[in-house]
Every structure is written in structure tokens, then in C-alpha cells.
Write a protein that holds these residues in place. Sequence first.
Motif, mmCIF file in Angstrom:
data_model
loop_
_atom_site.group_PDB
_atom_site.id
_atom_site.type_symbol
_atom_site.label_atom_id
_atom_site.label_comp_id
_atom_site.label_asym_id
_atom_site.label_seq_id
_atom_site.Cartn_x
_atom_site.Cartn_y
_atom_site.Cartn_z
ATOM 1 N N GLY A 253 58.593 77.082 103.102
ATOM 2 C CA GLY A 253 57.343 76.343 102.875
ATOM 3 C C GLY A 253 56.363 76.548 104.012
ATOM 4 N N ALA A 254 56.857 76.506 105.258
ATOM 5 C CA ALA A 254 55.976 76.722 106.408
ATOM 6 C C ALA A 254 55.413 78.133 106.392
ATOM 7 N N ALA A 255 56.253 79.112 106.017
ATOM 8 C CA ALA A 255 55.787 80.499 105.967
ATOM 9 C C ALA A 255 54.676 80.658 104.932
ATOM 10 N N ALA A 256 54.813 79.946 103.801
ATOM 11 C CA ALA A 256 53.776 80.022 102.768
ATOM 12 C C ALA A 256 52.462 79.456 103.295
ATOM 13 N N ALA A 257 52.544 78.299 103.967
ATOM 14 C CA ALA A 257 51.320 77.698 104.508
ATOM 15 C C ALA A 257 50.726 78.571 105.603
ATOM 16 N N ILE B 140 50.931 77.216 97.531
ATOM 17 C CA ILE B 140 50.804 76.583 98.851
ATOM 18 C C ILE B 140 49.969 77.460 99.781
ATOM 19 N N ALA B 141 50.205 78.790 99.706
ATOM 20 C CA ALA B 141 49.443 79.713 100.555
ATOM 21 C C ALA B 141 47.943 79.625 100.259
ATOM 22 N N PHE B 142 47.579 79.608 98.962
ATOM 23 C CA PHE B 142 46.150 79.553 98.618
ATOM 24 C C PHE B 142 45.554 78.195 98.968
ATOM 25 N N ALA B 143 46.305 77.128 98.716
ATOM 26 C CA ALA B 143 45.803 75.793 99.054
ATOM 27 C C ALA B 143 45.572 75.687 100.557
ATOM 28 N N SER B 144 46.508 76.235 101.326
ATOM 29 C CA SER B 144 46.388 76.174 102.782
ATOM 30 C C SER B 144 45.157 76.960 103.256
ATOM 31 N N THR B 145 44.895 78.108 102.616
ATOM 32 C CA THR B 145 43.696 78.878 102.954
ATOM 33 C C THR B 145 42.439 78.045 102.713
ATOM 34 N N GLY B 146 42.382 77.405 101.549
ATOM 35 C CA GLY B 146 41.217 76.599 101.213
ATOM 36 C C GLY B 146 41.005 75.469 102.212
ATOM 37 N N SER C 155 55.537 72.817 104.396
ATOM 38 C CA SER C 155 56.982 72.750 104.445
ATOM 39 C C SER C 155 57.488 71.544 103.647
ATOM 40 N N GLY C 156 56.862 70.379 103.852
ATOM 41 C CA GLY C 156 57.275 69.151 103.179
ATOM 42 C C GLY C 156 57.088 69.225 101.673
ATOM 43 N N ILE C 157 55.930 69.759 101.249
ATOM 44 C CA ILE C 157 55.652 69.838 99.807
ATOM 45 C C ILE C 157 56.646 70.782 99.131
ATOM 46 N N PHE C 158 56.888 71.917 99.774
ATOM 47 C CA PHE C 158 57.813 72.903 99.209
ATOM 48 C C PHE C 158 59.216 72.307 99.082
ATOM 49 N N LEU C 159 59.627 71.640 100.155
ATOM 50 C CA LEU C 159 60.947 71.023 100.186
ATOM 51 C C LEU C 159 61.087 69.961 99.099
#
Lengths: 185, 178
Positions: free
Chosen positions: A119-123, B143-149, B166-170
Motif C-alpha cells: 500500500g505504501a509503495a502504491a501511494a 491508490i497511486a492515482f489518488a495519491s498523485t491527485g 498503506s492503511g487503506i490498502f490493508l
Amino acid sequence: MSSAPTERPTALRLFLVFSRIGLTSFGGGLSGWLLREFVQDRAWLSEEEFLNGLAISQALPGVNVKNMAIWIGYRLRGRGGAIVGFCGIILPPAIVIILIGMMFSALIRFPITHLALDGAAAAAIGLSLSMGITAARRVPRGLFPIIVLAATFLTVGIFRWPLVWVLIVAGSISVGVEYAKLARA
Amino acid sequence: MGKLLLSLLLVFAPLSIATIGGGQTVVADIQRQVVDVHHWMTRDEFLNAFAISRMAPGPGSLLVTLIGWQVAGIAGAIVSTIGIFGPTTFLIYGVAHLWSRNPGARWQRALESGLRPVAAGMILAAVYVLLRSLEGGWLAQAIAFASTGVLMATRINPLLLLAAGSGIFLAARMIFAI
């Protein structure tokens, strides 16, 4: 927020900022962290200076983020700044990776560790992508730079051609054209 | 021991020169040298070290520091770190020095504006490759795109964003089994 750098950090401050980035940048995307900390949050460098340094750091051999740390350190504090930048971005995380190595077998037993890190890697991709978007938006104006950008993206990202050759060919054509343009002006 | 340290240096220093556009490009070569050529580690040990370098903060190339430590202790860690980061350090230092000595020279401006589109293309290509190979499928990509935004729209501390991702994914995986 003015774009011109107002104050120059002390060597200690610089070391602490680089160490903090080195120690908290889970999942990669370190150059994106540098852009955020040095340009957007503290305005120690202008976006222009940063992007120029990034382009040079990427074209030269060596780990990008280490090149960037030396480049930024040198700009802000000369030789001492370059040393501080290098030490700050390398040494603290080097110690941490060995500590994690010692605890690895204990950590790896929990599947939750993997999920949390995925998850951290994705963010963290967001840091790289937003930096890529900033770099693309601030490319010199004109059709030619856009063609160079698109050709680099296609050949490296989609066709997976070797990076070194793309860099040598696209880089020398692009720099040659810019040089000729400046000579005419 | 001295011989082992020397061979660590001789393996990693040349690879340092080959790392153009990011340290990840030489991981396959590192594996070949460490596992197949020198037999310093088994394949599984190498893959574990690689996994650790992915989970640890800081530059991914610290993989080499960890290999040095596992092969030859603290001295190995120091020698390998110098090997992978050292040679090119003087190069960028020299270029930074040259830059400040001749501010605004024509060759400098040509290099800067010429290399910037190449750098932008390389960054976006690396992101594209990362996005496609992300563990965790569409959820991780979202998550990657949301984080970019969020990063582009706000001044949020990136660490907070990593923790949230990390928390959302988990949560999505463990509670909702997405």
C-alpha cells in the motif's frame, strides 16, 4: 510564497532534512520527496533550478537521488553542502537497512507486513507521478521538446528499449537542437 | 577477508557507472554477479535481500549495502556502499562545480533545456512501468492515482499520505477482502 530562495539553510539543517527524507521515504520516489521538501515546502530552490538539476542528474551515471542530493547540497552550500547531502541521504538509511536485515525473518512471518508495504509503495508512486507531471508541464515551450518527451516515453516505457541508448540518442539530438537555437538567437 | 572486500569493490564499482536513469536498472546484473558468478549468496538469499531493500526507506541501491553486510559484515557493508555510490559521486560533484563556475553559459542552457524533455519522458516511463508491475492490481493503481491527485492539489506531508495509502490498502484487503 516567493519563488526566489530567501534563506539558505545551515549545514546541520540540510543534513537533518536529507536524513529525514532518507529515513521516511518508504516505497521509493525519493526525487519526488526532494522536490516537495526543497522547492514546494521550504522554497530553498526554485522549481526551475530543481528541474534543471534533475535533468542533469538523470543524464549522468549514478543513482539519481544521490546525484540530486549532491547537486542540491552544492547549490545551497558549496562543497560542504554536497558532502552533507551525500551523507544525509545515504548513511542513515544504510544503517536502517542493515537493522531491517537483522530482523527480517521476524518481520516476514506476518502477511500484514507485505500488505502494508504494498500500500505504501502504491501511494509512493504518486510522488514520482506528480513530479513527472510537473517536469512535463515545465518542459521548454515548442513542438520539438514535446516530440522528444513523447519519443522518450514511448521507447523507454512502452517498447522497453535500453535506457542508455535512448538517453544518448534523444539527449544529443535534443541538446544539439537547443544549442543551435541559442546560437541563432 | 581482504581479498573478499576487494572483489566486492571490483564488482560494485563498475556497476555504479552503469546505473543511468536509476539504480534499479542494474539489479539483474547484481544478481548474476552475486549469485551465479561469485556464489556469495544463494538465489533465495538474494531474493530476500531484494525484498528487504524494497521495504526499507531510502535509495533502493542500498540493496548492495545489505549484500555486503551479509557477505562480509560491517567492512563488507562499507566497501560495497563506497563501490556502488563512490565513483559517480565525483562526476556529479565536478559537474555541479562546473555549473556554478560558468553561470548562464550557452552550453549550459542548451544542456538544461535539451535534457529536460528527456528527463520528463524517462520519469513518466518509469512511473508507467511501476504502475503496471504494482503488487495489488487495480486497488493499488487507484491508490497511486489518488495519491498523485492529493499531492498536486494540497501541501500534505508525504509521510502521512504513505501511511494513509498503506492503511487503506490493508483495510481493503483484510476487512473487505477486495
